[in-house]
Design a protein around this motif. Structure first.
Motif, short mmCIF file in Angstrom:
data_model
loop_
_atom_site.label_atom_id
_atom_site.label_comp_id
_atom_site.label_asym_id
_atom_site.label_seq_id
_atom_site.Cartn_x
_atom_site.Cartn_y
_atom_site.Cartn_z
N GLN A 9 42.74 47.32 41.22
CA GLN A 9 42.12 46.02 40.96
C GLN A 9 42.53 45.50 39.59
OE1 GLN A 9 38.06 45.38 42.12
NE2 GLN A 9 37.98 47.29 43.27
N ARG A 10 43.67 46.01 39.09
CA ARG A 10 44.09 45.68 37.73
C ARG A 10 45.07 44.52 37.68
NH1 ARG A 10 44.36 51.47 34.52
NH2 ARG A 10 42.27 52.16 35.13
N ILE A 11 45.28 43.86 38.80
CA ILE A 11 46.11 42.65 38.79
C ILE A 11 45.30 41.50 39.38
CG2 ILE A 11 48.31 43.86 38.93
CD1 ILE A 11 48.38 43.22 41.92
N THR A 12 45.70 40.30 39.07
CA THR A 12 44.97 39.12 39.54
C THR A 12 45.29 38.83 41.00
OG1 THR A 12 46.75 37.64 38.85
CG2 THR A 12 45.03 38.11 37.23
N SER A 13 44.41 38.04 41.62
CA SER A 13 44.68 37.61 43.00
C SER A 13 45.94 36.77 43.07
CB SER A 13 43.48 36.81 43.53
OG SER A 13 42.36 37.64 43.74
N ALA A 14 46.20 35.99 42.02
CA ALA A 14 47.41 35.16 42.02
C ALA A 14 48.66 36.02 42.12
CB ALA A 14 47.45 34.31 40.75
N LEU A 15 48.69 37.15 41.40
CA LEU A 15 49.85 38.03 41.46
C LEU A 15 49.92 38.74 42.81
CD1 LEU A 15 52.30 39.44 40.33
CD2 LEU A 15 50.79 41.04 39.12
N ALA A 16 48.79 39.24 43.29
CA ALA A 16 48.79 39.92 44.59
C ALA A 16 49.25 38.98 45.70
CB ALA A 16 47.39 40.47 44.90
N ASP A 17 48.75 37.74 45.67
CA ASP A 17 49.16 36.76 46.68
C ASP A 17 50.65 36.47 46.59
OD1 ASP A 17 46.51 36.68 47.30
OD2 ASP A 17 46.17 34.60 46.68
N ARG A 18 51.18 36.42 45.36
CA ARG A 18 52.61 36.15 45.19
C ARG A 18 53.44 37.32 45.69
NH1 ARG A 18 56.84 35.88 45.62
NH2 ARG A 18 58.55 34.93 44.43
N THR A 43 57.34 50.71 32.82
CA THR A 43 56.46 51.55 32.01
C THR A 43 55.04 50.99 31.98
OG1 THR A 43 58.32 52.20 30.61
CG2 THR A 43 56.12 52.53 29.71
N LEU A 44 54.93 49.70 31.79
CA LEU A 44 53.62 49.06 31.75
C LEU A 44 52.92 49.13 33.11
CD1 LEU A 44 54.35 45.91 29.56
CD2 LEU A 44 52.98 47.88 28.94
N GLY A 45 53.69 48.94 34.17
CA GLY A 45 53.11 49.03 35.50
C GLY A 45 52.54 50.40 35.77
N SER A 46 53.27 51.43 35.35
CA SER A 46 52.79 52.81 35.51
C SER A 46 51.51 53.02 34.72
CB SER A 46 53.88 53.78 35.04
OG SER A 46 53.42 55.12 35.15
N GLU A 47 51.45 52.47 33.50
CA GLU A 47 50.25 52.62 32.67
C GLU A 47 49.08 51.86 33.26
OE1 GLU A 47 48.91 52.22 27.99
OE2 GLU A 47 50.99 51.89 28.59
N PHE A 48 49.34 50.67 33.76
CA PHE A 48 48.27 49.88 34.38
C PHE A 48 47.68 50.60 35.59
CE2 PHE A 48 47.26 45.38 33.40
CZ PHE A 48 47.83 45.32 32.13
N ALA A 49 48.54 51.26 36.36
CA ALA A 49 48.09 51.88 37.60
C ALA A 49 47.46 53.25 37.40
CB ALA A 49 49.27 52.00 38.56
N ASN A 50 47.66 53.86 36.25
CA ASN A 50 47.18 55.22 36.01
C ASN A 50 45.65 55.24 35.96
OD1 ASN A 50 46.62 57.81 35.16
ND2 ASN A 50 48.19 57.83 33.58
N PRO A 51 44.99 55.90 36.91
CA PRO A 51 43.53 55.89 36.93
C PRO A 51 42.89 56.63 35.76
CG PRO A 51 44.38 57.42 38.58
CD PRO A 51 45.56 56.67 38.03
N SER A 52 43.68 57.45 35.05
CA SER A 52 43.13 58.20 33.93
C SER A 52 43.10 57.37 32.64
CB SER A 52 43.94 59.47 33.69
OG SER A 52 45.26 59.17 33.29
N THR A 53 43.73 56.19 32.65
CA THR A 53 43.72 55.33 31.47
C THR A 53 42.56 54.35 31.57
OG1 THR A 53 45.21 53.71 32.49
CG2 THR A 53 46.22 55.51 31.24
N PRO A 54 42.05 53.89 30.43
CA PRO A 54 40.95 52.92 30.46
C PRO A 54 41.37 51.65 31.19
CG PRO A 54 41.26 53.81 28.25
CD PRO A 54 42.44 54.26 29.05
N ASP A 55 40.41 51.02 31.80
CA ASP A 55 40.70 49.75 32.47
C ASP A 55 41.20 48.73 31.45
OD1 ASP A 55 39.98 50.61 34.95
OD2 ASP A 55 37.92 49.86 34.83
#
Length: 344
Positions: free
Chosen positions: A72-81, A24-36
């Motif tokens: 761009q809503r996740i850190t480089s550390a998470l993307a790298d992992r 649920t949180l991932g969906s909310e984080f990725a939704n472009p219509s929600t505030p950053d």
């Protein structure tokens, strides 16, 4: 509200509940219509995902990766992992993530498979040194992808390497010609090398450039062979995103399949059906291309599609592979009969 959900996630120890909350949180984080999200929310979410990722069920992990890959809503550390996961999970991050670090990409290009390199070769932005490494280390299929990716730029060293390959490999020569027709800067760089009388330029390419006749050579270029993005209701989505949205109920399998049929996207149809049925894509392609109508019917019944969608699929199959449509009524009957028997 979002921060409260993140705090709830940190406290929750139940595995299934945690997976659902993460989804649920991932969906909310990725939704472009929600505030950053705030910097704190971004850091906290990324840290929590890093901490619990392997405790999540695989559908949740895939859902999470696909939804967040382009943001761009996740850190480089998470993307790298996430890029270190198996290929099915890491591919969207390798291809799209704007936050993955250049060092992580370099390490993957040097040490992982050509499938990983191919995903990276499709990125919108790539440092020239990574492109050089891929040309040197990867199989030629990755080279074809780089040549077709108009956002990729080639260093002088990389371009000379391509010309060396082109002297002995016709598809590379074709790819260079095709790129020159589409990219004025690339063509100008080739012209500079030609004007310097560089001996590495294949005679056929030099002749075609002098006569302004690159089209013939371009016809020998190899395709990417990947199911590329497609449009649903005017919005471009990747195949991975389509899979996630079908699983979540945001889009129906029928609607996407019908759209792909209308767009004459045979490759994407194979990919979509393989994902839905959990059958290897190569097997799906062999079945659908074969004369085994009953096998096609059984395969498509497993997707759960409506009989009207199945009819349209059979009509398209006949057109794609120049088959007679005389058996369609029998297969529709077999399809509906089998579904009724399964429901008893």
């Amino acid at each position: 509200m979002l921060l409260q959900s993140l705090e709830q996630l940190a406290r929750n120890k139940d595995t299934s509940a945690r997976s659902e909350l993460i989804r649920t949180l991932g969906s909310e984080f990725a939704n472009p219509s929600t505030p950053d999200p705030s910097a704190m929310e971004r850091e906290l979410f990324s840290a929590l995902v890093l901490d619990v990722f392997h405790q999540l069920d695989r559908p949740t992990r895939f859902d999470l990766v696909v939804r967040l890959a382009k943001t761009q809503r996740i850190t480089s550390a998470l993307a790298d992992r996430l890029a270190q996961e198996d290929f099915e999970l890491s591919e969207p991050v390798l291809e799209f993530s704007p936050t993955i670090s250049a060092n992580a990409l370099r390490d993957i290009v040097r040490n992982r498979s050509d499938r990983h390199r191919a995903a990276i070769a499709r990125r919108m932005h790539l440092p020239e040194d990574i492109v050089d490494t891929m040309i040197a280390k990867a199989g030629r299929g990755v080279t074809y992808i780089l040549l077709r990716n108009l956002s990729v730029t080639f260093s002088a060293r990389g371009l000379l390497a391509l010309l060396i390959f082109a002297n002995v490999e016709q598809p590379v020569l074709g790819g260079i010609a095709q790129r020159a027709l589409q990219d004025d800067v690339f063509r100008s760089d080739l012209q500079t090398i030609l004007d310097a009388n560089c001996p590495l330029i294949p005679p056929a390419l030099a002749k075609a450039m002098k006569e302004d006749d690159l089209e013939r050579l371009a016809r020998t270029a190899k395709s990417d062979d990947k199911a590329v993005d497609f449009s649903i209701d005017g919005k471009s989505i990747s195949c991975h995103e389509a899979h996630v949205q079908i699983a979540s109920g945001e889009l129906s399998f029928d609607s996407i399949l019908l759209t792909l049929i209308e767009q004459n996207r045979i490759d994407a149809c194979f990919w979509l059906i393989a994902r839905k049925t959990h059958v290897p894509e190569t097997t799906v392609a062999k079945i659908i291309k074969s004369d085994a109508d009953s096998a096609v019917t059984n395969l498509m019944r497993d997707t759960g599609i409506d009989h009207k969608t199945f009819r349209r699929f059979l009509e398209a199959r006949c057109q794609w592979f120049e088959r007679s449509n005389r058996t369609i009524p029998d297969e529709i009957l077999r399809f509906r009969t089998g579904r009724r028997m399964a429901a008893v």
